[in-house]
Motif scaffolding. Structure first.
Motif, PDB file in Angstrom:
ATOM      1  N   ALA A   1       3.501  21.609  -7.857  1.00  0.00           N
ATOM      2  CA  ALA A   1       2.717  21.803  -9.073  1.00  0.00           C
ATOM      3  C   ALA A   1       3.607  22.048 -10.280  1.00  0.00           C
ATOM      4  O   ALA A   1       3.283  21.627 -11.402  1.00  0.00           O
ATOM      5  CB  ALA A   1       1.747  22.968  -8.893  1.00  0.00           C
ATOM      6  N   SER A   2       4.743  22.721 -10.087  1.00  0.00           N
ATOM      7  CA  SER A   2       5.660  22.965 -11.202  1.00  0.00           C
ATOM      8  C   SER A   2       6.498  21.739 -11.529  1.00  0.00           C
ATOM      9  O   SER A   2       7.006  21.604 -12.636  1.00  0.00           O
ATOM     10  CB  SER A   2       6.574  24.152 -10.878  1.00  0.00           C
ATOM     11  N   THR A   3       6.654  20.834 -10.568  1.00  0.00           N
ATOM     12  CA  THR A   3       7.440  19.618 -10.772  1.00  0.00           C
ATOM     13  C   THR A   3       6.588  18.486 -11.317  1.00  0.00           C
ATOM     14  O   THR A   3       7.025  17.702 -12.168  1.00  0.00           O
ATOM     15  CB  THR A   3       8.084  19.165  -9.442  1.00  0.00           C
ATOM     16  N   VAL A   4       5.350  18.386 -10.821  1.00  0.00           N
ATOM     17  CA  VAL A   4       4.421  17.332 -11.249  1.00  0.00           C
ATOM     18  C   VAL A   4       3.146  18.004 -11.769  1.00  0.00           C
ATOM     19  O   VAL A   4       2.129  18.057 -11.074  1.00  0.00           O
ATOM     20  CB  VAL A   4       4.074  16.384 -10.080  1.00  0.00           C
ATOM     21  N   PRO A   5       3.167  18.572 -12.983  1.00  0.00           N
ATOM     22  CA  PRO A   5       2.015  19.315 -13.504  1.00  0.00           C
ATOM     23  C   PRO A   5       0.895  18.403 -13.981  1.00  0.00           C
ATOM     24  O   PRO A   5       0.604  18.287 -15.162  1.00  0.00           O
ATOM     25  CB  PRO A   5       2.628  20.116 -14.660  1.00  0.00           C
ATOM     26  N   VAL A   6       0.260  17.727 -13.027  1.00  0.00           N
ATOM     27  CA  VAL A   6      -0.765  16.728 -13.325  1.00  0.00           C
ATOM     28  C   VAL A   6      -2.002  17.040 -12.480  1.00  0.00           C
ATOM     29  O   VAL A   6      -1.884  17.505 -11.345  1.00  0.00           O
ATOM     30  CB  VAL A   6      -0.243  15.308 -13.009  1.00  0.00           C
ATOM     31  N   ALA A   7      -3.189  16.759 -13.024  1.00  0.00           N
ATOM     32  CA  ALA A   7      -4.423  16.987 -12.277  1.00  0.00           C
ATOM     33  C   ALA A   7      -4.427  16.165 -10.995  1.00  0.00           C
ATOM     34  O   ALA A   7      -3.844  15.096 -10.923  1.00  0.00           O
ATOM     35  CB  ALA A   7      -5.635  16.606 -13.146  1.00  0.00           C
ATOM     36  N   GLY A   8      -5.111  16.689  -9.975  1.00  0.00           N
ATOM     37  CA  GLY A   8      -5.233  15.921  -8.734  1.00  0.00           C
ATOM     38  C   GLY A   8      -4.696  16.624  -7.512  1.00  0.00           C
ATOM     39  O   GLY A   8      -4.986  16.232  -6.385  1.00  0.00           O
TER      40      GLY A   8
ATOM     41  N   ARG B   1      14.571  14.632  -1.293  1.00  0.00           N
ATOM     42  CA  ARG B   1      15.560  13.623  -0.911  1.00  0.00           C
ATOM     43  C   ARG B   1      15.569  12.434  -1.878  1.00  0.00           C
ATOM     44  O   ARG B   1      16.627  11.894  -2.199  1.00  0.00           O
ATOM     45  CB  ARG B   1      15.283  13.134   0.513  1.00  0.00           C
ATOM     46  N   THR B   2      14.382  12.029  -2.330  1.00  0.00           N
ATOM     47  CA  THR B   2      14.307  10.844  -3.178  1.00  0.00           C
ATOM     48  C   THR B   2      14.568  11.138  -4.649  1.00  0.00           C
ATOM     49  O   THR B   2      15.069  10.273  -5.377  1.00  0.00           O
ATOM     50  CB  THR B   2      12.933  10.170  -3.039  1.00  0.00           C
ATOM     51  N   ARG B   3      14.201  12.348  -5.121  1.00  0.00           N
ATOM     52  CA  ARG B   3      14.389  12.695  -6.525  1.00  0.00           C
ATOM     53  C   ARG B   3      15.009  14.084  -6.673  1.00  0.00           C
ATOM     54  O   ARG B   3      14.374  15.016  -7.181  1.00  0.00           O
ATOM     55  CB  ARG B   3      13.047  12.636  -7.266  1.00  0.00           C
ATOM     56  N   PRO B   4      16.248  14.260  -6.231  1.00  0.00           N
ATOM     57  CA  PRO B   4      16.895  15.575  -6.364  1.00  0.00           C
ATOM     58  C   PRO B   4      17.165  15.946  -7.816  1.00  0.00           C
ATOM     59  O   PRO B   4      17.463  17.109  -8.119  1.00  0.00           O
ATOM     60  CB  PRO B   4      18.201  15.391  -5.592  1.00  0.00           C
ATOM     61  N   ASP B   5      17.056  14.979  -8.737  1.00  0.00           N
ATOM     62  CA  ASP B   5      17.374  15.207 -10.141  1.00  0.00           C
ATOM     63  C   ASP B   5      16.242  15.862 -10.924  1.00  0.00           C
ATOM     64  O   ASP B   5      16.459  16.347 -12.037  1.00  0.00           O
ATOM     65  CB  ASP B   5      17.700  13.870 -10.802  1.00  0.00           C
TER      66      ASP B   5
ATOM     67  N   VAL C   1       0.830  -1.205   0.000  1.00  0.00           N
ATOM     68  CA  VAL C   1       0.000   0.000   0.000  1.00  0.00           C
ATOM     69  C   VAL C   1       0.864   1.256   0.000  1.00  0.00           C
ATOM     70  O   VAL C   1       0.342   2.366  -0.120  1.00  0.00           O
ATOM     71  CB  VAL C   1      -0.939   0.021   1.225  1.00  0.00           C
ATOM     72  N   TRP C   2       2.186   1.089   0.143  1.00  0.00           N
ATOM     73  CA  TRP C   2       3.097   2.246   0.164  1.00  0.00           C
ATOM     74  C   TRP C   2       3.769   2.471  -1.183  1.00  0.00           C
ATOM     75  O   TRP C   2       4.667   3.293  -1.301  1.00  0.00           O
ATOM     76  CB  TRP C   2       4.160   2.059   1.256  1.00  0.00           C
ATOM     77  N   ARG C   3       3.353   1.727  -2.200  1.00  0.00           N
ATOM     78  CA  ARG C   3       3.940   1.914  -3.523  1.00  0.00           C
ATOM     79  C   ARG C   3       3.651   3.336  -4.015  1.00  0.00           C
ATOM     80  O   ARG C   3       2.587   3.903  -3.742  1.00  0.00           O
ATOM     81  CB  ARG C   3       3.369   0.896  -4.500  1.00  0.00           C
ATOM     82  N   THR C   4       4.596   3.884  -4.742  1.00  0.00           N
ATOM     83  CA  THR C   4       4.437   5.240  -5.262  1.00  0.00           C
ATOM     84  C   THR C   4       4.314   5.209  -6.777  1.00  0.00           C
ATOM     85  O   THR C   4       4.701   4.234  -7.431  1.00  0.00           O
ATOM     86  CB  THR C   4       5.631   6.132  -4.876  1.00  0.00           C
ATOM     87  N   LYS C   5       3.779   6.270  -7.312  1.00  0.00           N
ATOM     88  CA  LYS C   5       3.674   6.440  -8.761  1.00  0.00           C
ATOM     89  C   LYS C   5       4.710   7.457  -9.184  1.00  0.00           C
ATOM     90  O   LYS C   5       4.680   8.612  -8.728  1.00  0.00           O
ATOM     91  CB  LYS C   5       2.263   6.916  -9.134  1.00  0.00           C
ATOM     92  N   SER C   6       5.630   7.070 -10.036  1.00  0.00           N
ATOM     93  CA  SER C   6       6.739   7.952 -10.393  1.00  0.00           C
ATOM     94  C   SER C   6       6.236   9.224 -11.071  1.00  0.00           C
ATOM     95  O   SER C   6       5.174   9.242 -11.702  1.00  0.00           O
ATOM     96  CB  SER C   6       7.717   7.238 -11.328  1.00  0.00           C
ATOM     97  N   VAL C   7       7.017  10.284 -10.910  1.00  0.00           N
ATOM     98  CA  VAL C   7       6.677  11.554 -11.543  1.00  0.00           C
ATOM     99  C   VAL C   7       6.593  11.379 -13.055  1.00  0.00           C
ATOM    100  O   VAL C   7       5.681  11.904 -13.715  1.00  0.00           O
ATOM    101  CB  VAL C   7       7.727  12.620 -11.174  1.00  0.00           C
ATOM    102  N   GLU C   8       7.532  10.624 -13.619  1.00  0.00           N
ATOM    103  CA  GLU C   8       7.536  10.405 -15.063  1.00  0.00           C
ATOM    104  C   GLU C   8       6.266   9.694 -15.527  1.00  0.00           C
ATOM    105  O   GLU C   8       5.677  10.053 -16.552  1.00  0.00           O
ATOM    106  CB  GLU C   8       8.769   9.580 -15.464  1.00  0.00           C
ATOM    107  N   GLN C   9       5.827   8.693 -14.753  1.00  0.00           N
ATOM    108  CA  GLN C   9       4.611   7.964 -15.118  1.00  0.00           C
ATOM    109  C   GLN C   9       3.387   8.860 -15.017  1.00  0.00           C
ATOM    110  O   GLN C   9       2.485   8.815 -15.864  1.00  0.00           O
ATOM    111  CB  GLN C   9       4.433   6.747 -14.214  1.00  0.00           C
ATOM    112  N   SER C  10       3.348   9.705 -13.979  1.00  0.00           N
ATOM    113  CA  SER C  10       2.219  10.629 -13.815  1.00  0.00           C
ATOM    114  C   SER C  10       2.114  11.563 -15.005  1.00  0.00           C
ATOM    115  O   SER C  10       1.018  11.815 -15.524  1.00  0.00           O
ATOM    116  CB  SER C  10       2.388  11.430 -12.519  1.00  0.00           C
TER     117      SER C  10
END
Length: 544
Positions: free
Chosen positions: A83-90, A432-436, A3-12
């Protein structure tokens, strides 16, 4: 499946191009700023300011607005970076999915679904009430409720929700234009109040700026109806003084709620990485200036202890104080009519933006499979999730038309503050997890400012009533049950993770075929390739 799985920014970001679930990009930074101003400036500016000044903070209510704006500003910066890093609805749902895991994302999405539905319903009922009052002030009469025996039917609330829903399904750009026109009207009314009020301004009325502390009036709330902090520590409430200023900040904070809705339109913004931070921070800055000016004018016009209407014993009822009563006290009675028009316009745009935000959050959750995917299909002509928009409008209309939900207003606030906390934590986690990742806007002094944002929101939350916390926790527990019963098993992220991606691909194909067969999507419209393949014939769904 975790239940702690994440959805990557790229996939979003990649999912925003999915055929049949792709929103139309048409909004600018100016449109977003107007959305923010539209939802923040509601009827509260015309009532809350005077009441808090008369009962809690005195002239220092302007300082309370500044303190509340600082707390909102901390959260707003976190929203702007996300919002500027993950410009996706929600909005907070999407941000939490990328950082804190699927279960937390579901919880915050479930929370926002309730908060926005209740918020839109409450505001719609307020709109109906103001409509009747407006007719009365101009010498007419209009009854916006009908007695149907065991219940009252508020047709006025249903009408405004239906009209706003019709506007929203036509597309985000048309909604933005309608929003701009109505917002211009209410901002004009606010500016008129400020300008006219300065002609009656007396600096002597601002002294003492922070009135001496005194015990709160008798008859205050007790038991579960009192603030959680007061219930825990057992202290008696007080008014005025510096503690009164802080208490007032907790109250007027709720006049700022809504700027976060701007983030729900991320996927419909032409240049989200630049325009979203500008829209979020710009709208907050504009309303802060207006709120501070209104509060200074108000307490400069009339002594804070005389803001309310006069009672038979010669005292003033501070709990009934409004901008209208303040202007009446200095003989400007026509201001009540102007304020009524401004309040009606203000509530109209609040309903619009709340319904917009609600539909986009449900859309994001359905696209991820946590809710049925079929409801999230985007209409090719308007570029909006029309099914969700109509469904949300119908539910809100029923709630507003048949329910007395005033006691649930605080639930809107506790849910919003909860979202602020998760977004603030998420900024630190993603750093911390995605400084890139590319970040066109960055919160300064991380992790200090996000931590301060969390603490400020927690402080405001514990100043809400205990019964609000109980209702909130019950709704959250129900949401967890729904997640394990449906969301966890249908999550597309989960299917990719456990190797059942092929089943997810087939679901995408069957969904698209069903849309074509139903006539909802026109094959000849050139809507783009099916999920099975892109223009080159390469299978794309497997890479999603």
């Amino acid at each position: 499946m975790s239940v702690w799985r994440t959805k990557s920014v790229e996939q979003s970001i990649k999912d925003t191009d999915e055929p049949g679930h792709k929103l139309k990009r048409s909004l600018s930074a100016w449109d977003l700023t107007i959305f923010g101003v539209a939802v923040v400036i509601g009827a509260g500016i015309f009532t809350l300011t005077a009441r808090v000044a008369a009962t809690t903070a005195g002239p220092a209510v302007s300082l309370s607005f500044v303190l509340a704006a600082v707390a909102c500003g901390l959260a707003a910066m976190c929203y702007a970076e996300f919002a500027s890093t993950v410009p996706v609805a929600g909005s907070a749902y999407t941000f939490s999915y990328a950082t804190l895991g699927e279960l937390i994302a579901w919880i915050i999405g479930w929370d926002l679904v309730l908060e926005l539905a209740l918020g839109a319903s409450v505001v719609a009922k307020g709109w109906s009430l103001y409509l009747g009052n407006l007719f009365t002030q101009f010498g007419g009469s209009l009854q916006t409720s009908i007695d149907l025996g065991p219940v009252d039917f508020d047709w006025g609330a249903v009408v405004i929700v239906a009209l706003i829903t019709l506007v929203l399904i036509q597309g985000a750009k048309l909604s933005a234009r309608a929003n701009m026109i109505i917002t211009a009207i209410k901002v004009f009314v606010v500016l008129l109040v400020i300008v006219v009020g300065f002609f009656y301004f007396k600096a002597s009325n601002l002294s003492p700026f922070v009135p001496p502390s005194q015990p709160a009036a008798e008859g205050g709330k007790t038991g579960l109806e009192q603030p959680l902090l007061q219930l825990i520590v057992g202290s008696a409430p007080s008014s005025f003084g510096w503690f009164g200023v802080l208490a007032a900040a907790s109250l007027v904070f709720f006049a700022f709620i809504g700027f976060d809705i701007v983030a729900t339109a991320a996927e419909e913004t032409r240049n989200p990485r630049k325009d979203l931070p500008r829209g979020i921070l710009g709208s907050l800055a504009l309303v802060t200036v207006l709120y501070v000016l209104v509060s200074l004018v108000l307490t400069g016009m009339v002594p804070y202890d005389q803001l309310g209407p006069v009672l038979p014993d010669g005292t003033h009822d501070g709990n009934a104080a409004t901008l209208a009563s303040a202007f009446s006290a200095v003989g400007v009675t026509w201001a009540a009519n102007v304020i009524a028009i401004g309040a009606l316009a203000g509530l109209t745009t609040v309903v619009l933006v709340l319904l917009l935000g609600q539909s986009r959050i449900i859309f994001a959750m359905s696209r991820d499979g946590l809710l049925p995917r079929a409801i999230g299909t985007v209409d090719e002509k308007s570029g909006t999730p029309s099914r969700i928009t109509v469904g949300v409008g119908a539910v809100v209309a029923v709630i507003a038309g048949f329910s007395e939900i005033g006691v649930l207003e605080e639930m809107v606030n506790v849910g919003t503050l909860f979202a602020f906390i998760l977004v603030s934590i998420g900024v630190v986690v993603l750093r911390r997890t995605r400084p890139d990742l590319e970040r066109s806007f960055k919160v300064p002094l991380v992790p200090l400012l996000p931590v301060l944002s969390v603490l400020a929101c927690l402080w405001l939350m514990i100043n809400l009533t205990a019964i609000t916390w109980i209702r909130f926790l019950i709704w959250m527990a129900l949401g967890v049950l729904v997640y394990f019963a449906y969301g966890k098993r249908h999550s597309l992220v989960g299917r990719r993770a456990d190797g059942s991606l092929g089943f997810a691909e087939e679901e995408l194909r069957s969904t698209w075929r069903a849309e074509e067969e139903s006539g909802w999507v026109d094959r000849g419209r050139g809507a783009g390739p099916r999920p099975e393949q892109d223009g080159s014939g390469t299978d794309q769904s497997g890479g999603r």
